[in-house]
Design a protein around this motif. Structure first.
Motif, short mmCIF file in Angstrom:
data_model
loop_
_atom_site.label_atom_id
_atom_site.label_comp_id
_atom_site.label_asym_id
_atom_site.label_seq_id
_atom_site.Cartn_x
_atom_site.Cartn_y
_atom_site.Cartn_z
N ASN A 169 0.82 -1.21 0.00
CA ASN A 169 0.00 0.00 0.00
C ASN A 169 0.85 1.26 0.00
O ASN A 169 0.50 2.27 -0.61
N GLU A 170 2.00 1.21 0.70
CA GLU A 170 2.89 2.37 0.74
C GLU A 170 3.36 2.73 -0.67
O GLU A 170 3.40 3.90 -1.04
N ALA A 171 3.69 1.70 -1.45
CA ALA A 171 4.17 1.95 -2.82
C ALA A 171 3.05 2.46 -3.71
O ALA A 171 3.28 3.27 -4.61
N ILE A 172 1.82 2.00 -3.49
CA ILE A 172 0.68 2.51 -4.25
C ILE A 172 0.48 3.99 -3.96
O ILE A 172 0.27 4.80 -4.87
N ILE A 173 0.56 4.36 -2.70
CA ILE A 173 0.40 5.77 -2.32
C ILE A 173 1.47 6.63 -2.98
O ILE A 173 1.20 7.71 -3.51
N GLU A 174 2.72 6.15 -2.97
CA GLU A 174 3.81 6.89 -3.59
C GLU A 174 3.62 7.01 -5.10
O GLU A 174 3.92 8.04 -5.69
N ALA A 175 3.09 5.95 -5.72
CA ALA A 175 2.84 5.99 -7.16
C ALA A 175 1.76 7.01 -7.50
O ALA A 175 1.87 7.74 -8.50
N VAL A 176 0.74 7.09 -6.67
CA VAL A 176 -0.31 8.08 -6.88
C VAL A 176 0.25 9.49 -6.68
O VAL A 176 -0.05 10.41 -7.45
N GLN A 177 1.09 9.67 -5.67
CA GLN A 177 1.73 10.97 -5.44
C GLN A 177 2.55 11.40 -6.64
O GLN A 177 2.64 12.59 -6.95
N ALA A 178 3.15 10.41 -7.31
CA ALA A 178 3.98 10.72 -8.47
C ALA A 178 3.16 10.96 -9.74
O ALA A 178 3.72 11.30 -10.78
N GLY A 179 1.85 10.78 -9.64
CA GLY A 179 0.99 11.03 -10.79
C GLY A 179 0.89 9.88 -11.77
O GLY A 179 0.51 10.08 -12.93
N LEU A 180 1.20 8.67 -11.33
CA LEU A 180 1.16 7.52 -12.24
C LEU A 180 -0.25 7.06 -12.57
O LEU A 180 -0.48 6.42 -13.58
N GLY A 181 -1.21 7.36 -11.69
CA GLY A 181 -2.58 6.92 -11.96
C GLY A 181 -3.44 6.97 -10.72
O GLY A 181 -3.10 7.62 -9.73
N ILE A 182 -4.56 6.25 -10.78
CA ILE A 182 -5.52 6.19 -9.67
C ILE A 182 -5.27 4.91 -8.87
O ILE A 182 -5.13 3.83 -9.43
N GLY A 183 -5.21 5.06 -7.55
CA GLY A 183 -4.97 3.91 -6.69
C GLY A 183 -6.18 3.58 -5.85
O GLY A 183 -7.11 4.39 -5.70
N PHE A 184 -6.17 2.38 -5.28
CA PHE A 184 -7.27 1.93 -4.43
C PHE A 184 -6.68 1.36 -3.14
O PHE A 184 -5.89 0.41 -3.18
N VAL A 185 -7.07 1.93 -2.02
CA VAL A 185 -6.50 1.54 -0.74
C VAL A 185 -7.57 1.62 0.34
O VAL A 185 -8.63 2.22 0.16
N SER A 186 -7.26 1.03 1.49
CA SER A 186 -8.12 1.20 2.66
C SER A 186 -7.95 2.63 3.17
O SER A 186 -6.83 3.15 3.23
N GLU A 187 -9.05 3.26 3.52
CA GLU A 187 -8.99 4.64 4.02
C GLU A 187 -8.14 4.73 5.29
O GLU A 187 -7.55 5.77 5.57
N HIS A 188 -8.06 3.62 6.05
CA HIS A 188 -7.26 3.63 7.27
C HIS A 188 -5.78 3.89 7.00
O HIS A 188 -5.08 4.42 7.86
N THR A 189 -5.31 3.52 5.82
CA THR A 189 -3.88 3.62 5.55
C THR A 189 -3.45 5.00 5.06
O THR A 189 -2.25 5.26 4.96
N VAL A 190 -4.40 5.87 4.75
CA VAL A 190 -4.02 7.16 4.14
C VAL A 190 -4.58 8.36 4.89
O VAL A 190 -4.68 9.46 4.33
N LYS A 191 -4.94 8.19 6.15
CA LYS A 191 -5.51 9.31 6.92
C LYS A 191 -4.56 10.50 6.97
O LYS A 191 -4.97 11.65 6.80
#
Length: 240
Positions: A169-191
């Motif tokens: 999930n950490e890498a998905i968040i970083e990929a989204v921050q970099a503008g690679l695309g749309i990610g899907f995660v649990s809301e608990h992990t990105v508060k």
């Protein structure tokens, strides 16, 4: 080029040995807990997404049992299922429990799955995003077999046909921050990231998909006193 593998009888013996070892450890744990109620050792395995709150639970639990110890393994769904089958953990915290294994399971907390995007993503300005809108975008998801991925595919019909698969999930968040695309995660992990506007939650029809976290253990694995206490602690914490 040759290899050594366990025979059918060898596998049976190995599983029997594991059961014997577990019974001995169980007896030792119960004796120790009787003599010293605040002690005990926990073997816990949790889904990668659950790690965002399990550490807090363990920290609060250890305030009540300061002499207890634990081993925490954070891993993917495939490994969790293997640990359940092989009875390698006292307690397992995961999303949807498997239906083909006899598991005492208790749902203790909601687990909303959301879509996340870069703060400048163009869909943020659109009022009513749909699944069809997502199909036109680059979608970043977990690996095949991930509980998050299976849930999204089942509830939305999305087909993750991009070549971007990430196993954390950490890498998905970083990929989204970099503008690679749309990610899907649990809301608990990105508060924290949502609070600081590092990423944005994208409002889409059918989202959030609300699942539940479950605490489970194999029905044939008798819980130690400290494992029983922690299981009840998890349930009580959610009720509060």
């Amino acid at each position: 080029g040759k290899k050594v593998s366990t025979t059918f009888i060898g596998k049976k013996l190995y599983k029997t040995c594991l059961d014997v070892i577990h019974l001995l450890e169980q007896a030792s744990s119960e004796i120790e807990h009787t003599l010293n109620p605040e002690t005990g050792h926990l073997q816990i395995a949790v889904a990668t997404t659950a790690n965002s709150f399990v550490s807090r639970l363990l920290s609060n639990f250890k305030l009540q049992y300061p002499k207890m110890s634990f081993h925490l393994e954070v891993t993917n769904r495939k490994t969790l299922l293997e640990k359940i089958e092989n009875k390698e953990a006292d307690l397992i915290i995961m999303g949807e429990p498997p239906k083909d294994i006899d598991l005492p399971a208790h749902a203790f907390m909601e687990n909303p799955l959301i879509a996340i995007v870069h703060p400048d993503h163009r869909l943020l300005s659109k009022a009513n995003n749909t699944i069809n809108d997502l199909k036109k975008e680059t979608l970043i998801t977990r690996e095949q077999g991930s509980g998050t991925r299976m849930t999204i595919e089942r509830f939305t019909g999305l087909n993750f046909n991009s070549n971007i698969e990430i196993n954390s999930n950490e890498a998905i968040i970083e990929a989204v921050q970099a503008g690679l695309g749309i990610g899907f995660v649990s809301e608990h992990t990105v508060k924290l990231e949502l609070k600081n506007n590092i990423i944005k939650k994208l409002e889409v029809s059918k989202f959030p998909i609300v699942r539940h976290w479950h605490v489970v253990h194999h029905s044939s694995r008798k819980l130690s006193p400290i494992a029983k206490d922690f299981r009840q602690f998890i349930i009580d914490e959610n009720n509060h």
